[in-house]
Design a protein around this motif. Structure first.
Motif: not given
Lengths: 646, 646
Positions: A16-17, A20-21, A24-30, A54, A95-96
Motif C-alpha cells: 500500500e502506498g 502511485g496509482g 495510498a494515493y488520494g485517500w484523503s483528497e482535498t 481547517h 489547507k492551501f
C-alpha cells in the motif's frame, strides 16, 4: 532493523502506498467546492475561508502543537461558575498557501461579546481574552496575548496554530446561557497590503512637489495681479497633477473618491464559530480553599529587569508580579536562597507597618502569606529586632491566620534541622501561635531517625515538633503508593494546629502529575486532583520564574541546567514575546488554576455528599484514581463538573 | 518512575538547580558588552548585531532544527571540484527580542560574490544561492529560496533558523582560493518600519486637504485681485500646514530635509562571516558515473497543477520538472502505475521522432532514460506499432546506450513474471540489444525458485534471463549482511551486458541508509556510499513527488498513508511556500546529490589506486563501513574529499 539479516523469513513489505496509482494515493483528497478559485493565485476575498483553513476546537487540557492534524469541528459548549475562568482552544491549519511570501496566509480572528437571552454580557477584552499558544522547546506552552476584539495571525505551511480562549466570569455575573461568536476570516497578507502604503521616498517626492507649489506663489505681496494669476495658474496645475499622481490613484473608482468607511473585517466568506457558555449558580470562593503557595525568585527579577534590590523600581517590579500572580488563585511568596538551602521568603516586600502590608495580606484572594525571618531590605534594625516588630504588628491583625514562616528548603542533616529549630524558637518566643512550614523529603542523613529511609521520613514531625506546624512533603516520596499518605497523615496532629502540605519539584516525573513541559494537559491539572485525593491541606511550589540568569528583560528564556524543562518556570517575561511588559502565562499555569478550581468543585460536592463521595466521584468519572491512573481525555473533567449541577 | 515506591532506598535527588541561588543559576549567563543598550526597547541600529543574535555554522549533513542550541562559530572553509555543488548551513538564533510584535526580530542576510586573488568570481545569485531551511512535520527538510543578494528573515523567540548556502562551481571556473562574506544585520522589524509608511486613510485626508487648497483659489478667472490675494493667502497657509503635518514630519532633522540616500543595509554593526572556498583542479564528469534513475508521478502533476494529460500545459509542466531534476545529477523518468504494479515509465513525454526526444536524451547530464512500452499520450497507433517505431528510431541514435525499459514494479508471482517476459520479448524482437530493467525483492511466491526466500531471490536472474538485463534489487533484502551482495553479483553476467542495480523505498529503515524524514544527514548521504561499497552500477528510487493527492498547486503537502514520512517525496511544489512556481528541494535531495558527487570522488581515487583502496579509504576515514556503521559526523567526509588532493 527487525528484518535485516533474517533471510529465511523475508517479510513482504506492505505494498500500500508504494503503488502511485494504488490505494495510498488520494485517500484523503482535498476537494474544493470550486476548484477554479484555488488555481494559480488564490484571492482570499473571493473564496470562503473554510476552503482555505481547517478550524477545529480542542479542550484546555490538550497540547496543540504545530504538527497536530485537523479534526471535525464540534460546537463549543462550556460550563463555568461565577468567579471562575474556563478556557478552550481553537486550532487553525491552512489547507492551501495563499500569501506567497514564506507564510501560508494571514487570518483575522475576531471575537464578540457573549450575550445571554436576558441581555447580560461577558465583554470581549474584559471577560473574554484570546492568546496565541507559542511553543517553548517545541512544546506548546507560552500564551501570548492577542489584540482584542480583532487580531491578525500568520499561518505557516503545514503548521497548526492554536488560540487559547479564556472566559473569566465575574463574581456578580447573572447565571444563564451566554452565546457569542468567534469569526475567522482569511485575508490578504501584510506584505501585499503594504503596497497600499506610501513609502518614505514617495512622501519625499510629494513634499518637494507641494513645497514647489508654495514657492511659486509666495511671497504674494509685491507681485502684480497679472503675475499672481500666472503663478497661481502654474501652482494649481501642479497641484492638480499631484492629486492625479500614483500616491492617490487607488483612492478613486469610476464614481469618484471611494468611501473610506473602514472595510469590515467580517464578510460572508468568514468562518463563524458559536461559543456557548452556561454560567451556573455557584460562586467560587474569593479565597481559594486550598492555599497554593508559590515562590517567585526576587534575584531573577533583579537581574533580568535590572532593578536594584530595595529601589523604588524593585518594589514596583515585585508589586507587578504579586498582583499578576494573584489572578491565578495562588498565594505568591518572594524568595532568595542563602547558604545550605536556607531561604528568605516574604509575600510582601514592604514591612508590616507599611500600608502595603495590610493591602497585600488582607486581599481575600490571598490564602496564605510568608513572613520573613529577617529584614528583606536592610533597614538598620538587627534581624531579631526586625522579626520581633514584624510579628508583634502582624499577630494583632485579622489576616494573621494566613501567616506562615518558611525558613529552610529541604533540610538534610542535623545542622539544618538545628537551624530550623533555632529560628522557629525565636519566632515562637514572639508569637507562640506562629506557623512554621518546613519542606522535606527525608530525615537527617547523619542521624537516622529509623532503620529505613521511609520510616525516617515519617518520623520527621515527631523530630521537629514543636518547631514546625506545616509539614510539607515531596509527592516524589509517595511515588505510586498513595496508601503511604495515610501513614504520613497519621503522624500529623491537626488538633494542635498541624497541617500536612505537599509539593512537587523535579520529581515526581512522568507519568506522575507534575508541571514539566511536555507532560499531558491532564497530568498538569492532576497535580491538584492528587492533593485532594491524598488529603493535604495546602500546596507549595518552589518557583514560578526560575529560569536561567539573564540581564535584559527580552533575553531568550533558558531553563536551568539539571532541571526537567519547565520545572520552576510557570510564566515568562512578556518582553520576550512582544513589547508588552505583562508576564506571559504558560499553559501549565492555566492548568494549575484549573486544578485549583476543580478543588472547589470537589469541595462543593463533598459539602453535599461527604469527602468519601467526592473521592468516589473522581474514581467513577475516571478522572483520577491514582498518580499513574488518571484520565488522558478531557471528557471526565466535564462530567465531574456537570455532576454538581444535578 | 525509577524511584517511586522504593522507600527502602530513597535516592537523594540532585539539588543542583532547585536552589535558586545555587550552582544552577547563572551557569550560562548572557553578558552584554553594554547592558544599558539592551534595557527597555532595544534599537538594533545602535547595538552590534552579535549582541542580539547567535550565528554559527553547520555542515550540510546536520539537521538544524528550531531547538538547536548555539555553538561556537568556526570559519567556513569549503572544498569543491568544478561542476560540483557544495553546501553549508548558517544557523541564527536570537539572544534577545527586539521586534516587539510576536517575532524576536528581523535580520538582513546578505551575501557577496566569492572572489579569487586572481580576480575570478563566483557570482551571487548564479553560483551562490541561499535557501531557508523549513521544517516539514517538525523536521528540517524544505529549502525555500531566499532573495539574493539580500534577504530579510524573521527570527522567533527561542527558535533557531537555518540558512542553506550552496555554491555551484561552474565547469570552467579557474581553480584557486575564493573568498566572500555573509553579512548578517539585525534590523528594525517590518511592523515598525510600516510606521514610516502612509496608510490609505492618511492619504485620503491629505488628498482632501490638497483638493481644498485647489478649490479655494479656483476658478481664478472672474475673481477680483483682492479676492484672489485673500484666497491664495488662505490656500498657501493651508498648504504650509499640510507640509508641517505628521505625514511629512519624519523627513526633517534639525538641519532641514534629510538626505534620501538609500540607507545601506550593511553597517559597522553587522556580523561578517568569511566564506572560504578552494576550487580544486578536478572536473566532475558531465554525465554522472552512476545512473540514478528517479520516478516522477505524472498523475500527481496532473492532479495538483490541474494539467490535462497530453495538453500543451501538461508537456510544459513535465518539461519543467525534468529540467529542474536534471540539475541534481539524477536521470528522471515519469511514471504512472497500472494494474498489478505494471508501470508505464518514460523519460521524455514526446515521441522519438519529436525534436525534444533528442534534446532530452542527448543531454550529457542524463545518464539513463526510460523508453515507454506503449504510447504515453494516445496517438492512434496500436501499442505494438508505437513500440516498434520508437525503438527503431532510438536504436539508431548514439544515446541508445542510455536507454532502458522499466515495465513492472516488483513482480510477485508467476503471472507478473510472465507479463515481464512477454513485454521484454516484444521489445527484444525489435531491438535485441535493448536493456530491460526489473525491480524485485523476492522470487515468484506461487512457484518458489528455492527452498528459502533468500535463495529464491538469488535465483531471479537465472529465472528471468534473457528477459531482463538490469537486475534491480531492494537494499532491504541485504539488511546488514553486506556479504550477501557478493552472492547477488555472482548471479549477474556482466559479460552479457547484465548489470546489478539497487533501490531503497519503504525499507530499509533506521539505522540503515535511506531518505526518510528524520534520519541523520549522513544516513541520507550514505545511500550512495552503500551503493559504491556493494558494487552496484546503477540506482533506482520509486518517486520524488509522490505526496498525497491534491487539486491545487498550493495545497498543503501530505505524505501518503502507510509510508514512512518523506518516502517518495524528495521535493515540494514551490507554491506551498511562496508565490514561486519553482520546485522546492528537500535537504534529502541535496544529500542525494552530495552522495552522487561523493561517488565521483571514490571513482577518482579508485582510478588512481584501485577499487579496493577506495573501499579501504571509506573504512579508514570512518566514513562508511557498513549499513549500520557509518559516520554520524561530517569530518570524515571532508577528510575523504581532501585525500584526493594529496
Amino acid at each position: 532493523m527487525e528484518n535485516s539479516g533474517n533471510h529465511q523469513d523475508v517479510i513482504v513489505p506492505p505494498v500500500e502506498g508504494v503503488a502511485g496509482g494504488g490505494t495510498a494515493y488520494g485517500w484523503s483528497e482535498t476537494v474544493a467546492r470550486d476548484p477554479t478559485l484555488l488555481k494559480g493565485t488564490i484571492d482570499p476575498t473571493k473564496v470562503h475561508s473554510s476552503e482555505l483553513v481547517h478550524v477545529w476546537c480542542m479542550p484546555s487540557t490538550a497540547n496543540v502543537g504545530p504538527q497536530d492534524m485537523p479534526r471535525a469541528f464540534e460546537p463549543i459548549s462550556l460550563l463555568a461558575a461565577r468567579n471562575e475562568r474556563e478556557s478552550v482552544q481553537i486550532a487553525i491549519r491552512p489547507k492551501f498557501s495563499w500569501a506567497g511570501s514564506g507564510i501560508a496566509g494571514t487570518v483575522q480572528v475576531q471575537c464578540t461579546d457573549l450575550c445571554s437571552t436576558s441581555g447580560d454580557r461577558l465583554v470581549v477584552g474584559e471577560s473574554l481574552r484570546m492568546r496565541r499558544v507559542v511553543p517553548v522547546l517545541g512544546v506548546p506552552d507560552a500564551l501570548v496575548p492577542l489584540e482584542m476584539p480583532l487580531t491578525q495571525l500568520n499561518l505557516f505551511p503545514g503548521e497548526t496554530t492554536a488560540i487559547w480562549v479564556s472566559i473569566d466570569v465575574p463574581n456578580a455575573q447573572p447565571p444563564g446561557q451566554y452565546e457569542g461568536e468567534l469569526i475567522i476570516t482569511a485575508t490578504r497578507d501584510v506584505a501585499e497590503s503594504t503596497a497600499q502604503f506610501l513609502g518614505k521616498s514617495e512622501r519625499h517626492q510629494l513634499y518637494r512637489e507641494l513645497k514647489n507649489c508654495l514657492d511659486v506663489v509666495e511671497p504674494i505681496d509685491g507681485k502684480s495681479p497679472d503675475e499672481l494669476v500666472e503663478r497661481v495658474n502654474s501652482a494649481t496645475s501642479s497641484l492638480r497633477r499631484v492629486l492625479l499622481s500614483p500616491p492617490f490613484s487607488d483612492l478613486f473608482s469610476d464614481n469618484g473618491l471611494v468611501d473610506m468607511m473602514d472595510e469590515d473585517a467580517i464578510t460572508n466568506l468568514s468562518i463563524r464559530l458559536k461559543l456557548n457558555l452556561t454560567v451556573w449558580d455557584f460562586v467560587l470562593p474569593a479565597t481559594p480553599s486550598l492555599p497554593a503557595v508559590i515562590g517567585i525568585s526576587d534575584t531573577v527579577i533583579e537581574d533580568r529587569f535590572g532593578v536594584e534590590h530595595g529601589s523604588s523600581e524593585w518594589y514596583e517590579a515585585l508589586d507587578q508580579h504579586f498582583k499578576w500572580l494573584l489572578e491565578y488563585k495562588i498565594s505568591p511568596y518572594f524568595c532568595r536562597w542563602g547558604e545550605n538551602m536556607r531561604v528568605l521568603t516574604y509575600t510582601c516586600p514592604w514591612p508590616a507597618d507599611h500600608p502595603k502590608s495590610d493591602e497585600y495580606f488582607s486581599d481575600p484572594r490571598l490564602a496564605a502569606y510568608a513572613v520573613p525571618y529577617s529584614p528583606v531590605v536592610s533597614c538598620g534594625d538587627t534581624a531579631k529586632d526586625y522579626l520581633q516588630r514584624e510579628v508583634e504588628i502582624l499577630r494583632t491583625k485579622n489576616h494573621w491566620r494566613k501567616a506562615y514562616f518558611y525558613l529552610w528548603d529541604e533540610p538534610l542533616n542535623i545542622e539544618h534541622y538545628e537551624g530550623i529549630r533555632n529560628m522557629a524558637g525565636d519566632i515562637h518566643a514572639y508569637a507562640p501561635d506562629a506557623r512554621i512550614m518546613t519542606t522535606y523529603y527525608c530525615g537527617p542523613s547523619d542521624s537516622p531517625l529509623a532503620s529505613n529511609n521511609f520510616e525516617a521520613f515519617l518520623k520527621v514531625p515527631e523530630f521537629l515538633r514543636p518547631h514546625t506546624q506545616i509539614y510539607c512533603t515531596s509527592e516524589w516520596v509517595i511515588g505510586n503508593r498513595e496508601d503511604l499518605a495515610k501513614d504520613i497523615i497519621a503522624e500529623i496532629q491537626p488538633e494542635n494546629g498541624e497541617e500536612w502540605w505537599t509539593y512537587v519539584c523535579m520529581g515526581p516525573s512522568d507519568p506522575h502529575p507534575n508541571w514539566h513541559l511536555g507532560m499531558r494537559g491532564t497530568q498538569h491539572r492532576a497535580v491538584m486532583w492528587r492533593v485532594w485525593k491524598e488529603g493535604g491541606t495546602g500546596f507549595l511550589y518552589w518557583g514560578a520564574n526560575c529560569y536561567e540568569k539573564a540581564t535584559a528583560p527580552s533575553a531568550e528564556i533558558r531553563f536551568r541546567r539539571g532541571l526537567p524543562p519547565g520545572d520552576g518556570v510557570l510564566y515568562y517575561p512578556g518582553q520576550v514575546f512582544s513589547s508588552s511588559q505583562e508576564p506571559v502565562a504558560s499553559l501549565r499555569l492555566e492548568r494549575l488554576l484549573s486544578g485549583l478550581q476543580d478543588i472547589e468543585y470537589f469541595k462543593l460536592y463533598a459539602s453535599r455528599f461527604g469527602r468519601d463521595e467526592s473521592l468516589h466521584l473522581l474514581e467513577k468519572t475516571g478522572m483520577y484514581q491514582g498518580p499513574e491512573r488518571y484520565t488522558h481525555e478531557h471528557m471526565p473533567i466535564d462530567v465531574m463538573r456537570g455532576t454538581n449541577l444535578d
